[in-house]
Write a protein that holds these residues in place. Structure first.
Motif, PDB file in Angstrom:
ATOM      1  N   ARG A 172       0.872  -1.175   0.000  1.00 42.25           N
ATOM      2  CA  ARG A 172       0.000   0.000   0.000  1.00 42.25           C
ATOM      3  C   ARG A 172       0.911   1.227   0.000  1.00 42.25           C
ATOM      4  N   THR A 173       0.589   2.184  -0.850  1.00 43.39           N
ATOM      5  CA  THR A 173       1.496   3.302  -1.097  1.00 43.39           C
ATOM      6  C   THR A 173       0.820   4.638  -0.804  1.00 43.39           C
ATOM      7  N   GLN A 202       4.515   1.891   2.143  1.00 48.75           N
ATOM      8  CA  GLN A 202       5.611   2.702   1.612  1.00 48.75           C
ATOM      9  C   GLN A 202       5.117   4.117   1.326  1.00 48.75           C
ATOM     10  N   ILE A 203       6.018   5.075   1.459  1.00 49.43           N
ATOM     11  CA  ILE A 203       5.675   6.480   1.290  1.00 49.43           C
ATOM     12  C   ILE A 203       6.568   7.079   0.207  1.00 49.43           C
ATOM     13  N   LEU A 204       5.940   7.686  -0.790  1.00 49.86           N
ATOM     14  CA  LEU A 204       6.656   8.352  -1.863  1.00 49.86           C
ATOM     15  C   LEU A 204       6.358   9.852  -1.813  1.00 49.86           C
ATOM     16  N   THR A 205       7.243  10.634  -2.385  1.00 52.17           N
ATOM     17  CA  THR A 205       6.960  12.058  -2.574  1.00 52.17           C
ATOM     18  C   THR A 205       7.155  12.394  -4.049  1.00 52.17           C
ATOM     19  N   ALA A 244      -3.523   1.331  -9.089  1.00 54.63           N
ATOM     20  CA  ALA A 244      -4.246   2.473  -8.540  1.00 54.63           C
ATOM     21  C   ALA A 244      -4.929   2.124  -7.230  1.00 54.63           C
ATOM     22  N   VAL A 245      -5.421   0.901  -7.114  1.00 55.22           N
ATOM     23  CA  VAL A 245      -6.176   0.504  -5.929  1.00 55.22           C
ATOM     24  C   VAL A 245      -5.311   0.498  -4.675  1.00 55.22           C
ATOM     25  N   GLN A 246      -3.987   0.494  -4.823  1.00 53.17           N
ATOM     26  CA  GLN A 246      -3.076   0.521  -3.678  1.00 53.17           C
ATOM     27  C   GLN A 246      -2.554   1.919  -3.384  1.00 53.17           C
ATOM     28  N   LEU A 247      -3.000   2.879  -4.168  1.00 50.54           N
ATOM     29  CA  LEU A 247      -2.414   4.222  -4.106  1.00 50.54           C
ATOM     30  C   LEU A 247      -3.292   5.167  -3.285  1.00 50.54           C
ATOM     31  N   ASN A 248      -2.664   5.882  -2.351  1.00 47.51           N
ATOM     32  CA  ASN A 248      -3.328   6.873  -1.509  1.00 47.51           C
ATOM     33  C   ASN A 248      -2.597   8.195  -1.672  1.00 47.51           C
ATOM     34  N   LEU A 249      -3.319   9.229  -2.069  1.00 44.25           N
ATOM     35  CA  LEU A 249      -2.711  10.517  -2.384  1.00 44.25           C
ATOM     36  C   LEU A 249      -3.024  11.545  -1.306  1.00 44.25           C
ATOM     37  N   SER A 269      -7.239   6.309 -17.959  1.00 45.12           N
ATOM     38  CA  SER A 269      -6.434   5.225 -18.547  1.00 45.12           C
ATOM     39  C   SER A 269      -6.995   3.852 -18.194  1.00 45.12           C
ATOM     40  N   HIS A 270      -8.185   3.830 -17.614  1.00 41.83           N
ATOM     41  CA  HIS A 270      -8.890   2.589 -17.254  1.00 41.83           C
ATOM     42  C   HIS A 270      -8.136   1.783 -16.200  1.00 41.83           C
ATOM     43  N   LYS A 271      -7.441   2.504 -15.307  1.00 41.46           N
ATOM     44  CA  LYS A 271      -6.741   1.839 -14.207  1.00 41.46           C
ATOM     45  C   LYS A 271      -7.567   1.861 -12.930  1.00 41.46           C
ATOM     46  N   GLY A 272      -8.695   2.547 -12.942  1.00 37.62           N
ATOM     47  CA  GLY A 272      -9.566   2.608 -11.772  1.00 37.62           C
ATOM     48  C   GLY A 272      -9.234   3.768 -10.861  1.00 37.62           C
ATOM     49  N   LYS A 273     -10.069   3.915  -9.826  1.00 38.83           N
ATOM     50  CA  LYS A 273      -9.863   4.973  -8.842  1.00 38.83           C
ATOM     51  C   LYS A 273      -8.706   4.630  -7.910  1.00 38.83           C
ATOM     52  N   VAL A 274      -8.070   5.673  -7.365  1.00 35.28           N
ATOM     53  CA  VAL A 274      -7.090   5.441  -6.309  1.00 35.28           C
ATOM     54  C   VAL A 274      -7.856   5.047  -5.042  1.00 35.28           C
ATOM     55  N   GLN A 275      -7.145   4.428  -4.097  1.00 34.38           N
ATOM     56  CA  GLN A 275      -7.808   3.982  -2.876  1.00 34.38           C
ATOM     57  C   GLN A 275      -8.347   5.147  -2.067  1.00 34.38           C
ATOM     58  N   SER A 276      -7.544   6.194  -1.903  1.00 31.70           N
ATOM     59  CA  SER A 276      -8.008   7.361  -1.143  1.00 31.70           C
ATOM     60  C   SER A 276      -7.263   8.608  -1.591  1.00 31.70           C
ATOM     61  N   MET A 277      -7.839   9.757  -1.265  1.00 27.82           N
ATOM     62  CA  MET A 277      -7.205  11.036  -1.578  1.00 27.82           C
ATOM     63  C   MET A 277      -7.551  12.040  -0.483  1.00 27.82           C
TER      64      MET A 277
END
Length: 431
Positions: A172-173, A202-205, A244-249, A269-277
């Motif tokens: 989860r990112t 994991q945390i990205l910037t 995208a499903v693992q991505l939190n912005l 791009s048909h990758k779906g929604k991100v998990q949260s924002m």
């Protein structure tokens, strides 16, 4: 006749025995000579190991060069290895990825690395001489980023929780995005807070500081980079294979707008929604012509958190915040920094305030944001208007909030108030 045969047999056997002894002595002498040569022969030596270029996500091979390789005999090979177990040490677990080709005293190779995982890759070089002795390993660490350019300016994604660690496609990112006239360093406290409560994630910037820069207080030209930066980041994450499903912005100011554009591109791009924002005081649009700089991007009509994220929070904190996100998020909150002489300063204080909320308040836990905690929301939806007034019965429209948060001038949350979802009673909680 019988005696002659016996005598002949003995003679042959005697000669055979002597020859075997002679051969054995020769072999023994050869082995001894080889051992002496090995004993007194110095191991080969590698002066340094280098790697060029520093790869980005698009690069699948690059050049490793062992410099000034020498031996008192002859160097017969230089082999290159990858730190397969990521422990920073050369050991049996490290896979050989290629042999080298000599050009003078340097030995080079172009090993295939597919994909070049973002993070840090470490390689080793070991030389072998004509008697089988091996050199001490030389190593080089290659920093790998999801990097590129937008409008000619450098833009990259890096690992923030463990700088240099390899990106993990399966984790989860959390991607944190800075705002106008800022850098990822401003989000350091938030990085620590997310890591403290979600250590396995994991945390990205995202660093787009050269595009978000401002030459003066009236320079808002960076608004026009918001959409291109969001599209670039989405493309980089898709190319790397992070779902995208693992991505939190989490975006602050203009960074919230970049986050929404990134998520919009993933949906397109048909990758779906991100998990949260999470939008932290998403910046309001600056009208065209202010300060003599014309901009075409208008976040006040473009941002739609709910359309691009499975769950979304908007945190409004100052007059600089846009009125658009509260109406397009799953939940919205208004932060009032008490006794703040300049209300606009709340725009920056929202970052430490949110870091404190997710660390200390279960009601704002990231588990609830990501759906791990399915406890029902305690509050009545849309119960407060933009003037902090309670909306009778809830269900307001426009710029409305689920709860009101008060904080001090240092950004520390003090109190939360909301209308109970069941009783409609006003609830006040000390934070």
């Amino acid at each position: 006749m019988g005696k002659s045969l016996v005598s002949l047999r003995r003679t042959i056997e005697s000669r055979g025995a002597k020859q075997r002894v002679k051969r054995a002595k020769a072999v023994s002498s050869l082995i001894e000579s080889m051992e002496q040569r090995r004993l007194f022969n110095a191991a080969p030596f590698i002066a340094a190991l280098s790697a060029t270029p520093t790869p980005s996500v698009e690069v699948t091979f690059f050049t490793l060069t062992a410099h000034q390789v020498r031996d008192d005999g002859a160097v017969t090979a230089v082999n290159f290895f990858q730190d397969s177990n990521h422990n920073g040490r050369f050991d049996k677990a490290d896979a050989m990825i290629s042999g080298g080709t000599a050009v003078g005293s340097d030995w080079s190779s172009q090993p295939l690395v597919n994909p070049a995982a973002p993070g840090a890759l470490r390689f080793f070089a070991v030389a072998v001489d004509n008697v089988g002795r091996r050199s001490a390993p030389r190593s080089v660490s290659v920093a790998v980023q999801l990097s590129g350019t937008v409008n000619g300016n450098p833009t990259d994604l890096t690992r923030a929780d463990f700088p240099g660690a390899v990106f993990d496609r399966g984790a989860r990112t959390w991607l944190l995005i800075h705002g106008r006239a800022s850098t990822p360093a401003v989000l350091g406290e938030l990085v620590q807070a997310v890591h403290a409560v979600r250590p396995a994630d994991q945390i990205l910037t995202l660093d787009w500081s050269s595009l978000a820069a401002a030459t003066n207080d009236l320079d808002f030209s960076g608004q026009d980079a918001i959409r291109p930066v969001g599209k670039w980041a989405a493309g980089a994450l898709i190319a790397y294979g992070l779902p995208a499903v693992q991505l939190n912005l989490v975006g602050h100011s203009w960074g919230a707008d970049v986050a929404d554009e990134l998520a919009r591109s993933l949906v397109a791009s048909h990758k779906g929604k991100v998990q949260s924002m999470v939008a932290l005081d998403a910046a309001a649009h600056v009208p065209k012509g202010l300060g003599g700089v014309r901009t075409s991007y208008n976040q006040d009509v473009s941002v739609n958190l709910r359309a691009h994220a499975s769950e979304s929070w908007d945190v409004r904190a100052s007059p600089l915040g846009s009125t658009q996100p509260p109406g397009t998020s799953s939940e919205s909150f208004d932060v009032d920094f008490q006794s703040l002489a300049v209300p606009e300063l709340g725009h920056g204080l929202v970052v430490p305030a949110f870091a404190s909320l997710i660390t200390n308040s279960p009601i704002f836990s990231l588990d609830r944001l990501t759906g791990v905690d399915s406890t029902p929301r305690p509050w009545q939806s849309n119960a407060f208007d933009d003037d902090d007034a309670v909306i009778p019965g809830g269900g307001g429209t426009g710029t409305v909030f689920e709860a009101e948060i008060t904080a001090d001038t240092a950004g520390t949350p003090l109190q939360l108030q909301y209308r109970d979802a069941s009783s409609s009673q006003l609830v006040v909680v000390t934070l």
